[in-house]
Design a protein around this motif. Sequence first.
Motif, mmCIF file in Angstrom:
data_model
loop_
_atom_site.group_PDB
_atom_site.id
_atom_site.type_symbol
_atom_site.label_atom_id
_atom_site.label_comp_id
_atom_site.label_asym_id
_atom_site.label_seq_id
_atom_site.Cartn_x
_atom_site.Cartn_y
_atom_site.Cartn_z
ATOM 1 N N ILE A 1 0.832 -1.206 0.000
ATOM 2 C CA ILE A 1 0.000 0.000 0.000
ATOM 3 C C ILE A 1 0.863 1.251 0.000
ATOM 4 O O ILE A 1 0.572 2.225 -0.705
ATOM 5 C CB ILE A 1 -0.944 -0.017 1.216
ATOM 6 C CG1 ILE A 1 -1.899 -1.214 1.120
ATOM 7 C CG2 ILE A 1 -1.730 1.295 1.317
ATOM 8 C CD1 ILE A 1 -2.722 -1.452 2.372
ATOM 9 N N TYR A 2 1.928 1.255 0.767
ATOM 10 C CA TYR A 2 2.830 2.402 0.801
ATOM 11 C C TYR A 2 4.123 1.970 1.482
ATOM 12 O O TYR A 2 4.191 0.926 2.139
ATOM 13 C CB TYR A 2 2.223 3.573 1.592
ATOM 14 C CG TYR A 2 2.485 3.449 3.080
ATOM 15 C CD1 TYR A 2 3.525 4.153 3.679
ATOM 16 C CD2 TYR A 2 1.744 2.564 3.863
ATOM 17 C CE1 TYR A 2 3.805 3.988 5.036
ATOM 18 C CE2 TYR A 2 2.007 2.413 5.204
ATOM 19 C CZ TYR A 2 3.043 3.120 5.792
ATOM 20 O OH TYR A 2 3.330 2.953 7.124
ATOM 21 N N ALA A 3 5.146 2.793 1.353
ATOM 22 C CA ALA A 3 6.364 2.667 2.163
ATOM 23 C C ALA A 3 6.896 4.056 2.424
ATOM 24 O O ALA A 3 6.984 4.876 1.501
ATOM 25 C CB ALA A 3 7.420 1.821 1.460
ATOM 26 N N ASN A 4 7.244 4.337 3.660
ATOM 27 C CA ASN A 4 7.847 5.632 3.952
ATOM 28 C C ASN A 4 9.330 5.612 3.583
ATOM 29 O O ASN A 4 10.022 4.622 3.832
ATOM 30 C CB ASN A 4 7.700 5.976 5.435
ATOM 31 C CG ASN A 4 6.579 6.965 5.686
ATOM 32 O OD1 ASN A 4 6.253 7.786 4.822
ATOM 33 N ND2 ASN A 4 5.972 6.894 6.859
ATOM 34 N N PRO A 5 9.829 6.698 3.007
ATOM 35 C CA PRO A 5 11.261 6.821 2.734
ATOM 36 C C PRO A 5 12.005 7.369 3.949
ATOM 37 O O PRO A 5 11.464 8.167 4.715
ATOM 38 C CB PRO A 5 11.308 7.815 1.572
ATOM 39 C CG PRO A 5 10.109 8.688 1.794
ATOM 40 C CD PRO A 5 9.058 7.824 2.445
ATOM 41 N N PHE A 6 13.243 6.941 4.110
ATOM 42 C CA PHE A 6 14.113 7.419 5.187
ATOM 43 C C PHE A 6 15.467 7.795 4.602
ATOM 44 O O PHE A 6 15.894 7.244 3.577
ATOM 45 C CB PHE A 6 14.323 6.331 6.246
ATOM 46 C CG PHE A 6 13.068 5.878 6.936
ATOM 47 C CD1 PHE A 6 12.655 6.461 8.128
ATOM 48 C CD2 PHE A 6 12.293 4.873 6.387
ATOM 49 C CE1 PHE A 6 11.491 6.039 8.754
ATOM 50 C CE2 PHE A 6 11.121 4.442 7.012
ATOM 51 C CZ PHE A 6 10.732 5.027 8.200
ATOM 52 N N ALA A 7 16.150 8.710 5.275
ATOM 53 C CA ALA A 7 17.489 9.107 4.856
ATOM 54 C C ALA A 7 18.410 9.163 6.069
ATOM 55 O O ALA A 7 18.003 9.610 7.141
ATOM 56 C CB ALA A 7 17.459 10.470 4.171
ATOM 57 N N ILE A 8 19.628 8.691 5.886
ATOM 58 C CA ILE A 8 20.675 8.882 6.887
ATOM 59 C C ILE A 8 21.592 9.968 6.341
ATOM 60 O O ILE A 8 22.165 9.824 5.261
ATOM 61 C CB ILE A 8 21.468 7.587 7.155
ATOM 62 C CG1 ILE A 8 20.531 6.477 7.626
ATOM 63 C CG2 ILE A 8 22.549 7.835 8.208
ATOM 64 C CD1 ILE A 8 21.228 5.134 7.843
ATOM 65 N N VAL A 9 21.689 11.070 7.067
ATOM 66 C CA VAL A 9 22.432 12.233 6.595
ATOM 67 C C VAL A 9 23.473 12.652 7.625
ATOM 68 O O VAL A 9 23.305 12.423 8.823
ATOM 69 C CB VAL A 9 21.478 13.409 6.285
ATOM 70 C CG1 VAL A 9 20.537 13.058 5.141
ATOM 71 C CG2 VAL A 9 20.670 13.794 7.523
#
Length: 345
Positions: free
Chosen positions: A239-247
């Motif tokens: 249905i969906y997936a949240n995006p994540f970032a390591i910065v």
Amino acid sequence: MTTFTRRAALASMGAALATPALMKHAHAAEQTLRVHHFLPPQAPMGKFFETWAAELVEASNGALDVQVFPAMQLGGKPGQLADQARQGVCDIAWTLPAYTAGRYLLAETIGLPFMVTNAEKTSVAFHTIMDEFGTEEYKGLKTLAFHTHDGGKLHTTKAPILSAADLEGTKMRAPNQGTGDLLAALGSEPVFFPVSEMVVGLTNGVIDGCCLPFEVVPAYKLQELTKYSSEAAPGARGIYANPFAIVMNEKTYEGMSDDLRGVIDANSGIELSQRIGKDFDAAEAFGRSVVEKQGNEIHQIPAEEIARWAEAAQPIHDEWVVKLNDAGYDGQAVLNRINELLDAG
């Protein structure tokens, strides 16, 4: 003040101490890096960051001292994490672009409805489009990884969700704007707040359910607060997936020695994104087992129903293309590329 005393003082302020593996090399450290994230330490990503921090220390032969601060222990709110890394409140942050909606448009694109297969494949696709289209999106930061979780499920308190009709009149916690728009199109009232506030919403009956992957369930004991879980039938996209970032703070990175930058480079990039995605897939299986052990019902939303939901989501995608175009991207090219990567064998 001795090193031990300084650490004790930090602990008294609620800061997390470095793991024993990190403390073993603390006397030789040339550089201290503070990693900040919003989940509790027992969550899968909380455990990952402790492991990854220890790996950085070992790879640097103790020249790096990496301290992990979970659950926003350095202060602020989850939506501020990218800015905290940029401003030097921390050196490395794990961020969720959905918490600053509209600011990181390209990164948010992978969070549109039905843009996920499993976490590993989708994380590689996400990192790829950021490399190809989004090199300027995180100015002032060194990007280390981009990843997603597995496809989200609908967890509810009163009845399972098997069709749009089952969503009518419900209040559902939405993980991002795109999913919220989909829920609204299907007859539900989306409610937005961070995952850390969701337990209160379920306990007080403010919401009837939430959209989350199984991997989040154990950390918040959501299996005790919901009774039903509904997922897309096998073969359909999630249905969906949240995006994540390591910065990482760019000045911190540039100020490191060549050797230490090499350690960061060797432990980041698309390989790290793929690794995290694979970890999320494993955590998804464990979270599912927790739900099953609780005795909760797990239902599959039929493929033909998911196809109708995907059709309802098309205007959301079309509007997003316009947003990307207005921001200077070729919006349709971005979506086409994501779909190409997700559909590839």
